[in-house]
Design a protein around this motif. Sequence first.
Motif, mmCIF file in Angstrom:
data_model
loop_
_atom_site.group_PDB
_atom_site.id
_atom_site.type_symbol
_atom_site.label_atom_id
_atom_site.label_comp_id
_atom_site.label_asym_id
_atom_site.label_seq_id
_atom_site.Cartn_x
_atom_site.Cartn_y
_atom_site.Cartn_z
ATOM 1 N N ARG A 52 38.077 41.505 -29.521
ATOM 2 C CA ARG A 52 38.374 40.547 -30.585
ATOM 3 C C ARG A 52 37.768 39.185 -30.271
ATOM 4 O O ARG A 52 37.179 38.530 -31.133
ATOM 5 N N ARG A 53 37.903 38.743 -29.033
ATOM 6 C CA ARG A 53 37.334 37.454 -28.629
ATOM 7 C C ARG A 53 35.816 37.462 -28.772
ATOM 8 O O ARG A 53 35.213 36.494 -29.231
ATOM 9 N N PHE A 54 35.213 38.575 -28.372
ATOM 10 C CA PHE A 54 33.765 38.735 -28.510
ATOM 11 C C PHE A 54 33.361 38.613 -29.971
ATOM 12 O O PHE A 54 32.393 37.911 -30.317
ATOM 13 N N ALA A 55 34.100 39.289 -30.848
ATOM 14 C CA ALA A 55 33.760 39.315 -32.268
ATOM 15 C C ALA A 55 34.054 37.981 -32.947
ATOM 16 O O ALA A 55 33.345 37.606 -33.890
ATOM 17 N N ILE A 56 35.073 37.268 -32.512
ATOM 18 C CA ILE A 56 35.375 35.957 -33.102
ATOM 19 C C ILE A 56 34.167 35.037 -32.954
ATOM 20 O O ILE A 56 33.730 34.387 -33.909
ATOM 21 N N ILE A 57 33.629 34.979 -31.746
ATOM 22 C CA ILE A 57 32.480 34.099 -31.506
ATOM 23 C C ILE A 57 31.284 34.557 -32.328
ATOM 24 O O ILE A 57 30.615 33.756 -32.997
ATOM 25 N N GLY A 58 31.002 35.858 -32.302
ATOM 26 C CA GLY A 58 29.872 36.366 -33.060
ATOM 27 C C GLY A 58 30.019 36.145 -34.552
ATOM 28 O O GLY A 58 29.056 35.768 -35.232
ATOM 29 N N ALA A 59 31.237 36.350 -35.072
ATOM 30 C CA ALA A 59 31.455 36.202 -36.509
ATOM 31 C C ALA A 59 31.314 34.749 -36.950
ATOM 32 O O ALA A 59 30.779 34.473 -38.024
ATOM 33 N N VAL A 116 34.496 25.358 -39.697
ATOM 34 C CA VAL A 116 35.717 25.740 -40.423
ATOM 35 C C VAL A 116 36.179 27.122 -39.974
ATOM 36 O O VAL A 116 37.380 27.370 -39.774
ATOM 37 N N ALA A 117 35.220 28.043 -39.805
ATOM 38 C CA ALA A 117 35.554 29.393 -39.336
ATOM 39 C C ALA A 117 36.174 29.348 -37.946
ATOM 40 O O ALA A 117 37.158 30.051 -37.672
ATOM 41 N N VAL A 118 35.623 28.537 -37.052
ATOM 42 C CA VAL A 118 36.164 28.420 -35.700
ATOM 43 C C VAL A 118 37.613 27.975 -35.741
ATOM 44 O O VAL A 118 38.492 28.574 -35.103
ATOM 45 N N VAL A 119 37.890 26.926 -36.498
ATOM 46 C CA VAL A 119 39.258 26.392 -36.569
ATOM 47 C C VAL A 119 40.198 27.399 -37.216
ATOM 48 O O VAL A 119 41.283 27.690 -36.697
ATOM 49 N N GLY A 120 39.783 27.957 -38.362
ATOM 50 C CA GLY A 120 40.668 28.856 -39.095
ATOM 51 C C GLY A 120 40.966 30.145 -38.348
ATOM 52 O O GLY A 120 42.128 30.560 -38.233
ATOM 53 N N VAL A 121 39.936 30.787 -37.808
ATOM 54 C CA VAL A 121 40.131 32.079 -37.145
ATOM 55 C C VAL A 121 40.845 31.920 -35.814
ATOM 56 O O VAL A 121 41.772 32.690 -35.497
ATOM 57 N N CYS A 122 40.445 30.945 -35.032
ATOM 58 C CA CYS A 122 41.098 30.737 -33.732
ATOM 59 C C CYS A 122 42.559 30.331 -33.904
ATOM 60 O O CYS A 122 43.424 30.769 -33.138
ATOM 61 N N ALA A 123 42.856 29.518 -34.919
ATOM 62 C CA ALA A 123 44.248 29.135 -35.179
ATOM 63 C C ALA A 123 45.065 30.354 -35.615
ATOM 64 O O ALA A 123 46.219 30.527 -35.204
ATOM 65 N N TYR A 124 44.471 31.209 -36.426
ATOM 66 C CA TYR A 124 45.178 32.407 -36.901
ATOM 67 C C TYR A 124 45.589 33.305 -35.739
ATOM 68 O O TYR A 124 46.704 33.843 -35.715
ATOM 69 N N LEU A 135 34.401 24.273 -30.322
ATOM 70 C CA LEU A 135 34.188 22.968 -30.945
ATOM 71 C C LEU A 135 33.390 22.050 -30.022
ATOM 72 O O LEU A 135 32.584 21.235 -30.482
ATOM 73 N N GLN A 136 33.596 22.199 -28.720
ATOM 74 C CA GLN A 136 32.789 21.437 -27.775
ATOM 75 C C GLN A 136 31.332 21.879 -27.805
ATOM 76 O O GLN A 136 30.433 21.116 -27.433
ATOM 77 N N GLY A 137 31.110 23.107 -28.242
ATOM 78 C CA GLY A 137 29.750 23.623 -28.371
ATOM 79 C C GLY A 137 29.173 23.443 -29.767
ATOM 80 O O GLY A 137 28.292 24.210 -30.171
ATOM 81 N N SER A 138 29.632 22.429 -30.492
ATOM 82 C CA SER A 138 29.138 22.193 -31.859
ATOM 83 C C SER A 138 27.628 22.019 -31.892
ATOM 84 O O SER A 138 26.956 22.434 -32.841
ATOM 85 N N GLY A 139 27.090 21.398 -30.847
ATOM 86 C CA GLY A 139 25.642 21.225 -30.792
ATOM 87 C C GLY A 139 24.897 22.545 -30.778
ATOM 88 O O GLY A 139 23.797 22.664 -31.341
ATOM 89 N N LEU A 140 25.495 23.549 -30.150
ATOM 90 C CA LEU A 140 24.877 24.877 -30.149
ATOM 91 C C LEU A 140 24.893 25.491 -31.541
ATOM 92 O O LEU A 140 23.957 26.190 -31.934
ATOM 93 N N PHE A 141 25.950 25.231 -32.301
ATOM 94 C CA PHE A 141 25.986 25.720 -33.681
ATOM 95 C C PHE A 141 24.855 25.093 -34.499
ATOM 96 O O PHE A 141 24.250 25.755 -35.344
ATOM 97 N N VAL A 142 24.581 23.815 -34.244
ATOM 98 C CA VAL A 142 23.468 23.154 -34.939
ATOM 99 C C VAL A 142 22.141 23.816 -34.558
ATOM 100 O O VAL A 142 21.292 24.092 -35.415
#
Length: 254
Positions: A52-59, A116-124, A135-142
Motif C-alpha cells: 500500500r505504501r509503495f502504491a500510495i507514492i506511485g499513485a 492534494v493527492a499526497v495530503v488526502g490519501v496519506c491523511a485517509y 511534501l518535503q519532496g515537492s521539488g521532486l514532484f515539480v
Amino acid sequence: MHGLTVVARAARRDYLAVYGLKSLIASTVPRSVLQPLFLAYLGYLAGGLEGRRFAIIGACVHVLSLATVVKAADSMTEDQAFGTLDRVRTSRPGLTLVQLTRCWIYLVEAVASALVAVVGVCAYFGEWRLMVALLQGSGLFVLIALSATAFGLAVAAVAALHPASAVLTNLAVYALLVLCGIIAPVDRLAEPVGVVSQMLPLTHGAESLRALADGRPWAAQAALEALVGVAWLAVGLLMLRRNDRRARRLATDS
C-alpha cells in the motif's frame, strides 16, 4: 518573447474558461484523491501495508500525467476543432513554441493535484510520516511533472491531430500506469518491458520519492528522471516540427 507572453496569458484564460473553479472543485480535486485511493487499495491487496505504501507514492506521482499528457494534448485538438490551428502554425513563435508555452498551466495543475493527492490519501490512511516526507519532496514532484510534460508533448504530436485523440492520450496515461512501477515494482515486469519502463517518465521519479521517504539516497534516480525528460522533450519538439512542416505542405489542418 512578447508573443510567448501573450500565449501564456491566453493559456491561463483558456484553462479557466474550460476548467472553472466549480469544475476544479467538483471533478479535478476528487479525482486527484479518489484515483490514488483506489490504486493504494490495489497495492494493499497485492502486498499488504508495504504494498500500500509503495502504491500510495506511485499513485500520487501518476496523478501528474492526467494534466500533462491528456489535457495538454486537448489544446491542440480544440484548435483543430475550432479552425484556429492554421493560425497557430503561421504565428510568429510557431506551433512548437506555442504548444510548449501553453503547457505551463497544465504543469501547475499537475503539481497541485499531486500535492492534494499526497495530503488526502496519506491523511485517509493515517500515513502522517509519509505525508511529511512527500511534501518535503515537492521539488521532486515539480521535476517529474516537467518530465511528464515533455512526454505529453510527444504524445500530443502523435495523438492530438488524430480523430481518436482522447483514446490515444488516455492509452498513453494507462501505459504509464502499467509500465512505470506505479503499483508494483518494475523488476516484476518481463525483461523487454522493464527496459522500456526505464525510458519512460515517472519511473525514476517515483523511485526517487520512495528513496527519499525511506531515508535512502535519491539524487541518482532524480537525475535519471531529468535525463528521461530531456530526451522526451527533444523527441516531442522534433515530432511537432516534423508534423508542422507536413501540415503546411499538405494542408491537413481542416
